[in-house]
Design a protein around this motif. Structure first.
Motif, PDB file in Angstrom:
ATOM      1  N   ARG A   1       0.831  -1.208   0.000  1.00  0.00           N
ATOM      2  CA  ARG A   1       0.000   0.000   0.000  1.00  0.00           C
ATOM      3  C   ARG A   1       0.868   1.262   0.000  1.00  0.00           C
ATOM      4  N   ILE A   2       1.969   1.218   0.721  1.00  0.00           N
ATOM      5  CA  ILE A   2       2.891   2.357   0.735  1.00  0.00           C
ATOM      6  C   ILE A   2       3.424   2.607  -0.673  1.00  0.00           C
ATOM      7  N   ALA A   3       3.813   1.529  -1.351  1.00  0.00           N
ATOM      8  CA  ALA A   3       4.344   1.664  -2.707  1.00  0.00           C
ATOM      9  C   ALA A   3       3.309   2.269  -3.644  1.00  0.00           C
ATOM     10  N   VAL A   4       2.061   1.814  -3.524  1.00  0.00           N
ATOM     11  CA  VAL A   4       0.981   2.346  -4.379  1.00  0.00           C
ATOM     12  C   VAL A   4       0.697   3.806  -4.035  1.00  0.00           C
ATOM     13  N   ALA A   5       0.651   4.116  -2.738  1.00  0.00           N
ATOM     14  CA  ALA A   5       0.365   5.489  -2.306  1.00  0.00           C
ATOM     15  C   ALA A   5       1.450   6.444  -2.773  1.00  0.00           C
ATOM     16  N   ARG A   6       2.696   6.025  -2.674  1.00  0.00           N
ATOM     17  CA  ARG A   6       3.805   6.863  -3.153  1.00  0.00           C
ATOM     18  C   ARG A   6       3.712   7.076  -4.659  1.00  0.00           C
ATOM     19  N   ARG A   7       3.387   6.017  -5.386  1.00  0.00           N
ATOM     20  CA  ARG A   7       3.263   6.126  -6.839  1.00  0.00           C
ATOM     21  C   ARG A   7       2.159   7.099  -7.220  1.00  0.00           C
ATOM     22  N   ASP A   8       1.012   6.969  -6.546  1.00  0.00           N
ATOM     23  CA  ASP A   8      -0.112   7.865  -6.848  1.00  0.00           C
ATOM     24  C   ASP A   8       0.228   9.309  -6.498  1.00  0.00           C
ATOM     25  N   TYR A   9       0.932   9.497  -5.389  1.00  0.00           N
ATOM     26  CA  TYR A   9       1.330  10.852  -4.986  1.00  0.00           C
ATOM     27  C   TYR A   9       2.294  11.452  -6.003  1.00  0.00           C
ATOM     28  N   ILE A  10       3.274  10.685  -6.425  1.00  0.00           N
ATOM     29  CA  ILE A  10       4.246  11.174  -7.404  1.00  0.00           C
ATOM     30  C   ILE A  10       3.536  11.598  -8.691  1.00  0.00           C
ATOM     31  N   GLY A  11       2.566  10.789  -9.137  1.00  0.00           N
ATOM     32  CA  GLY A  11       1.809  11.133 -10.347  1.00  0.00           C
ATOM     33  C   GLY A  11       0.992  12.391 -10.175  1.00  0.00           C
ATOM     34  N   ALA A  12       0.334  12.530  -9.004  1.00  0.00           N
ATOM     35  CA  ALA A  12      -0.496  13.712  -8.748  1.00  0.00           C
ATOM     36  C   ALA A  12       0.352  14.972  -8.667  1.00  0.00           C
ATOM     37  N   VAL A  13       1.517  14.876  -8.046  1.00  0.00           N
ATOM     38  CA  VAL A  13       2.407  16.031  -7.932  1.00  0.00           C
ATOM     39  C   VAL A  13       2.973  16.412  -9.296  1.00  0.00           C
ATOM     40  N   GLN A  14       3.273  15.423 -10.100  1.00  0.00           N
ATOM     41  CA  GLN A  14       3.788  15.716 -11.442  1.00  0.00           C
ATOM     42  C   GLN A  14       2.770  16.518 -12.248  1.00  0.00           C
ATOM     43  N   SER A  15       1.499  16.119 -12.160  1.00  0.00           N
ATOM     44  CA  SER A  15       0.452  16.843 -12.887  1.00  0.00           C
ATOM     45  C   SER A  15       0.297  18.263 -12.356  1.00  0.00           C
ATOM     46  N   TYR A  16       0.305  18.402 -11.041  1.00  0.00           N
ATOM     47  CA  TYR A  16       0.155  19.722 -10.434  1.00  0.00           C
ATOM     48  C   TYR A  16       1.349  20.623 -10.749  1.00  0.00           C
ATOM     49  N   ASN A  17       2.561  20.111 -10.554  1.00  0.00           N
ATOM     50  CA  ASN A  17       3.749  20.921 -10.818  1.00  0.00           C
ATOM     51  C   ASN A  17       3.833  21.347 -12.275  1.00  0.00           C
ATOM     52  N   THR A  18       3.451  20.451 -13.166  1.00  0.00           N
ATOM     53  CA  THR A  18       3.452  20.803 -14.590  1.00  0.00           C
ATOM     54  C   THR A  18       2.479  21.942 -14.854  1.00  0.00           C
ATOM     55  N   GLU A  19       1.327  21.898 -14.202  1.00  0.00           N
ATOM     56  CA  GLU A  19       0.318  22.931 -14.410  1.00  0.00           C
ATOM     57  C   GLU A  19       0.794  24.297 -13.937  1.00  0.00           C
ATOM     58  N   VAL A  20       1.406  24.363 -12.762  1.00  0.00           N
ATOM     59  CA  VAL A  20       1.802  25.669 -12.216  1.00  0.00           C
ATOM     60  C   VAL A  20       3.112  26.179 -12.799  1.00  0.00           C
ATOM     61  N   ARG A  21       3.769  25.357 -13.602  1.00  0.00           N
ATOM     62  CA  ARG A  21       5.037  25.789 -14.193  1.00  0.00           C
ATOM     63  C   ARG A  21       4.939  26.053 -15.699  1.00  0.00           C
ATOM     64  N   THR A  22       3.809  25.723 -16.277  1.00  0.00           N
ATOM     65  CA  THR A  22       3.644  25.915 -17.715  1.00  0.00           C
ATOM     66  C   THR A  22       2.472  26.852 -17.988  1.00  0.00           C
ATOM     67  N   ILE A  23       2.456  27.423 -19.176  1.00  0.00           N
ATOM     68  CA  ILE A  23       1.410  28.355 -19.580  1.00  0.00           C
ATOM     69  C   ILE A  23       0.245  27.564 -20.188  1.00  0.00           C
ATOM     70  N   PRO A  24      -1.017  27.897 -19.880  1.00  0.00           N
ATOM     71  CA  PRO A  24      -1.459  29.091 -19.138  1.00  0.00           C
ATOM     72  C   PRO A  24      -1.588  28.892 -17.629  1.00  0.00           C
ATOM     73  N   GLY A  25      -1.340  27.676 -17.132  1.00  0.00           N
ATOM     74  CA  GLY A  25      -1.484  27.426 -15.704  1.00  0.00           C
ATOM     75  C   GLY A  25      -0.618  28.329 -14.859  1.00  0.00           C
ATOM     76  N   ARG A  26       0.565  28.624 -15.343  1.00  0.00           N
ATOM     77  CA  ARG A  26       1.469  29.502 -14.608  1.00  0.00           C
ATOM     78  C   ARG A  26       0.866  30.890 -14.452  1.00  0.00           C
ATOM     79  N   TRP A  27       0.249  31.402 -15.526  1.00  0.00           N
ATOM     80  CA  TRP A  27      -0.396  32.719 -15.451  1.00  0.00           C
ATOM     81  C   TRP A  27      -1.584  32.697 -14.496  1.00  0.00           C
ATOM     82  N   ILE A  28      -2.387  31.641 -14.618  1.00  0.00           N
ATOM     83  CA  ILE A  28      -3.584  31.519 -13.769  1.00  0.00           C
ATOM     84  C   ILE A  28      -3.185  31.480 -12.300  1.00  0.00           C
ATOM     85  N   ALA A  29      -2.151  30.683 -11.988  1.00  0.00           N
ATOM     86  CA  ALA A  29      -1.699  30.588 -10.594  1.00  0.00           C
ATOM     87  C   ALA A  29      -1.195  31.936 -10.087  1.00  0.00           C
ATOM     88  N   ALA A  30      -0.464  32.657 -10.945  1.00  0.00           N
ATOM     89  CA  ALA A  30       0.087  33.947 -10.529  1.00  0.00           C
ATOM     90  C   ALA A  30      -1.012  34.959 -10.232  1.00  0.00           C
TER      91      ALA A  30
END
Length: 210
Positions: free
Chosen positions: A155-184
């Motif tokens: 379960r730890i392995a699955v939870a870590r995997r899901d977290y890594i995927g969710a963070v990747q999607s979020y970080n990509t959004e706030v670092r790329t346009i237009p998500g970066r503009w929207i966040a700002a």
């Protein structure tokens, strides 16, 4: 005779600001209509939810360890150093205070990950010692704990995997346009989140199969 400069302020800056504000409203309306303006907080909440699941599973493991240590102690009291090592590693991991802000704080996140990795290593060393005690390996209480621990590590392995995927999607959004503009503009507190990094041996789940 030279004319005096006009005392009437120029309207250009004011008109420029008004135009910018109107443009922002128009863009916001368009983004809201297509759901883009809500993407940053939506992905942020998904990442935080995944982080909570990681914490839950690590806590589940921590809750199993006292019974595991007591069971092993009953058959292998001479493994004192190993037992103390697990107990101390668990105490250290449990003492690291985490909350939602931890995921955007590199130092706190590393402290949490390091403590959990140390516990994984200590737990792995404890389980290796069990090979020397056939009676312990056949004990029903130990077998039940072994099964629960194996399930928790998965379960730890699955939870870590899901977290890594969710963070990747979020970080990509706030670092790329237009998500970066929207966040700002609309979510100035939105920060990139930390994620787990692989480390030799310590990050490897203990082998609990005998």
């Amino acid at each position: 005779m030279p004319s005096k400069p006009s005392s009437v302020p120029s309207a250009a800056p004011w008109l420029s600001r008004l135009a910018g504000a109107l443009a922002l409203v128009a863009v916001a309306g368009g983004l809201s209509g297509c759901g883009a303006i809500n993407r940053v907080p939506t992905l942020e909440e998904q990442a935080k939810s995944a982080w909570s699941e990681v914490q839950n599973q690590y806590q589940r493991r921590a809750d199993l360890i006292p019974n595991l240590v007591e069971t092993v102690k009953g058959y292998a009291q001479q493994e004192k150093d190993v037992l103390i090592g697990v107990t101390e590693a668990r105490a250290k991991a449990s003492s690291v205070k985490v909350d939602a802000s931890t995921v955007s704080d590199p130092q706190k996140f590393k402290e949490y990950q390091d403590a959990q990795n140390q516990l994984s290593g200590a737990l792995g060393r404890l389980l290796v010692t069990v090979e020397r005690y056939p009676d312990l390996k056949s004990n029903q209480n130990f077998l039940a704990l072994q099964s629960q621990l194996e399930g928790t590590e998965n379960r730890i392995a699955v939870a870590r995997r899901d977290y890594i995927g969710a963070v990747q999607s979020y970080n990509t959004e706030v670092r790329t346009i237009p998500g970066r503009w929207i966040a700002a503009w609309f979510y100035p507190d939105a920060k990139p989140m930390e994620t787990f990094t692989a480390t030799p041996d310590a990050a490897r789940p203990p082998n609990v199969k005998f």
